[in-house]
Write an enzyme that holds these catalytic residues in place. Structure first.
Site, PDB file in Angstrom:
ATOM      1  CD  GLU A 213      41.522  36.398  36.572  1.00  0.00           C
ATOM      2  OE1 GLU A 213      41.014  37.192  35.774  1.00  0.00           O
ATOM      3  OE2 GLU A 213      41.068  36.219  37.712  1.00  0.00           O
TER       4      GLU A 213
ATOM      5  CB  CYS B 276      48.740  36.625  44.339  1.00  0.00           C
ATOM      6  SG  CYS B 276      47.508  35.410  44.787  1.00  0.00           S
TER       7      CYS B 276
ATOM      8  CB  CYS C 202      41.387  37.186  49.198  1.00  0.00           C
ATOM      9  SG  CYS C 202      41.664  35.590  49.857  1.00  0.00           S
TER      10      CYS C 202
ATOM     11  CB  SER D  57      42.283  28.205  53.979  1.00  0.00           C
ATOM     12  OG  SER D  57      43.083  28.748  52.959  1.00  0.00           O
ATOM     13  CG  LEU D  58      41.242  27.842  61.166  1.00  0.00           C
ATOM     14  CD1 LEU D  58      41.289  26.320  61.193  1.00  0.00           C
ATOM     15  CD2 LEU D  58      42.008  28.423  62.351  1.00  0.00           C
TER      16      LEU D  58
ATOM     17  CB  CYS E  45      36.387  30.399  46.599  1.00  0.00           C
ATOM     18  SG  CYS E  45      37.700  30.409  45.388  1.00  0.00           S
TER      19      CYS E  45
ATOM     20  CB  CYS F  84      39.766  25.132  42.729  1.00  0.00           C
ATOM     21  SG  CYS F  84      40.293  24.410  44.283  1.00  0.00           S
TER      22      CYS F  84
ATOM     23  CB  CYS G 260      36.100  27.242  49.395  1.00  0.00           C
ATOM     24  SG  CYS G 260      37.515  26.189  49.802  1.00  0.00           S
TER      25      CYS G 260
ATOM     26  CB  SER H  32      47.961  29.762  50.564  1.00  0.00           C
ATOM     27  OG  SER H  32      46.695  29.732  51.146  1.00  0.00           O
TER      28      SER H  32
ATOM     29  N   GLY I  54      43.291  27.704  42.459  1.00  0.00           N
ATOM     30  CA  GLY I  54      43.669  26.305  42.656  1.00  0.00           C
ATOM     31  C   GLY I  54      44.236  26.007  44.019  1.00  0.00           C
ATOM     32  CD  GLU I  55      45.145  23.100  48.382  1.00  0.00           C
ATOM     33  OE1 GLU I  55      44.502  24.001  48.935  1.00  0.00           O
ATOM     34  OE2 GLU I  55      46.307  22.797  48.726  1.00  0.00           O
TER      35      GLU I  55
HETATM   36 FE1  SF4 Z   1      39.934  26.175  45.678  1.00  0.00          FE
HETATM   37 FE2  SF4 Z   1      41.268  27.869  47.263  1.00  0.00          FE
HETATM   38 FE3  SF4 Z   1      38.947  28.592  46.122  1.00  0.00          FE
HETATM   39 FE4  SF4 Z   1      38.926  26.776  48.065  1.00  0.00          FE
HETATM   40  S1  SF4 Z   1      39.545  28.928  48.249  1.00  0.00           S
HETATM   41  S2  SF4 Z   1      37.804  26.648  46.128  1.00  0.00           S
HETATM   42  S3  SF4 Z   1      40.842  25.679  47.666  1.00  0.00           S
HETATM   43  S4  SF4 Z   1      40.861  28.114  45.054  1.00  0.00           S
END
Ligand code: SF4
Length: 339
Positions: free
Chosen positions: A92, A105, A330, A211-212, A119, A112, A116, A189, A157-158
């Protein structure tokens, strides 16, 4: 078998491809111009190439610019697009128009690995890395391309877990032979993967957002398991000693969860943790997802957080929520096609 796409190749790679096809060297520049500047989606549209060369390209490659398969529009104007990947997965992308800017975005992976705990993408697990062509196609096929002012790698994804393709994407976006955008229009990010942080910092000049979500190690590890493998403090130390040039920006993303990371002790610890860093903090409202038990911090508390950080000389802003009604906000992106 699907043909390899030329979208995503750097100028050097295009030159190699052209030489393998025994076409004149200068055609690499012509092809780069047609794809990266004129955004044509077929070889037949490349009218300054001979018919024979266009046929040769058609036989061996695809351009790689293709439309999204699904489009969903939010009441606030945000549009979410679903793309099919070469391997039959889905990813997406979200277009976010505002009064004076329009942000896209984009995603760098399907699913991923980082899990997290707030998410949707993380909950799905990892499916595949996108190629630079698939990342770029989210931009090049964007129906509102002309209006885009900013690109953020904040979708699925990261980015640092697919670093080579993300770097290649940034090279196309910022090179003279490519889209020739300023890197200051692009933000990458990351959750903070130490092993690839230096590559990101040295090989692009894009803005960096980390991301903190909590200043406390244990709590951050509960929210973001990556904290165990790649703790935040050494990353912050590295960022403190890094030479930040020009207008390049470092920001920290802080999703606020009611009763978890929104107390005075968090404010005190954040002040200590971010000391000596020229940065800003983006406070983000948590978007409730039925699968998770987290709750949204109140607007009042978010404003208190923002004001207290600002009083302590940390620039803080509250990010506007967009596209929540179409699950485009988000943390809500997912690669599952709706029935
Ligand atoms: Fe992956 Fe980002 Fe979701 Fe964390 S916030 S699981 S790094 S997509």
């Amino acid at each position: 078998m699907k043909k390899e796409s030329l979208l995503g190749k750097t100028i050097e790679e295009l030159k190699n491809t052209i030489s393998e096809l025994k076409m004149p060297k200068y055609t690499a520049d012509q092809i780069a111009e047609w794809i990266y500047k004129k955004r044509v989606s077929t070889f037949d549209a490349m009218t300054n190439l001979s018919k024979k060369h266009r046929e040769l390209l058609n036989e061996n490659f695809s351009v790689g610019i293709y439309d999204p398969s699904v489009e969903e529009k939010s009441a606030d104007g945000t549009i979410k697009y679903l793309y099919d990947t070469q391997n039959g997965n889905n990813v997406e992308t979200v277009f976010i128009p505002e009064e004076d800017r329009a942000t896209l975005c984009i995603s760098s992976q399907v699913g991923c690995k980082f899990g997290c705990t707030f998410c949707m993408t993380g909950k799905q697990g990892f499916k595949e890395n996108l190629t630079a062509g698939e990342i770029l196609n989210q931009i090049y096929s964007q129906p509102n391309f002309e209006f885009l002012t900013n690109i953020v790698f904040m979708g699925m994804g990261e980015p640092l877990d697919n670093i080579q393709e993300v770097l290649r994407t940034c090279e196309v976006l910022t090179s003279d032979w490519g889209l020739a955008w300023s890197p200051r229009r692009i933000t990458i990010s990351t959750v903070g993967v130490m092993a690839n942080m230096t590559k990101l910092l040295d090989q692009t000049q894009c803005h960096v957002a980390i991301s903190l979500h909590s200043p406390f190690d244990d709590e951050r590890a509960m929210l973001m398991p990556v904290q165990k493998a790649s703790p935040i403090k050494p990353i912050l130390d590295m960022l403190r000693s890094y030479e930040w040039r020009g207008q390049r920006r470092l920001s920290f993303e802080y999703i606020m969860f009611d009763g978890i990371n929104d107390t005075n002790s968090h404010l005190r610890e954040l002040k200590i943790l971010l000391k000596g860093l020229h940065c800003r903090v983006n406070l983000i409202r948590y978007h409730a997802i039925p699968e998770f038990s987290y709750k949204t911090t109140s607007e009042d508390k978010m404003m208190y957080f923002r004001d207290t950080l600002t009083e302590n000389n940390i620039i803080a802003t509250i990010r506007k929520s967009r596209g929540e009604d179409i699950e485009a906000a988000c943390g809500m992106l997912s690669s599952q096609k709706k029935p």
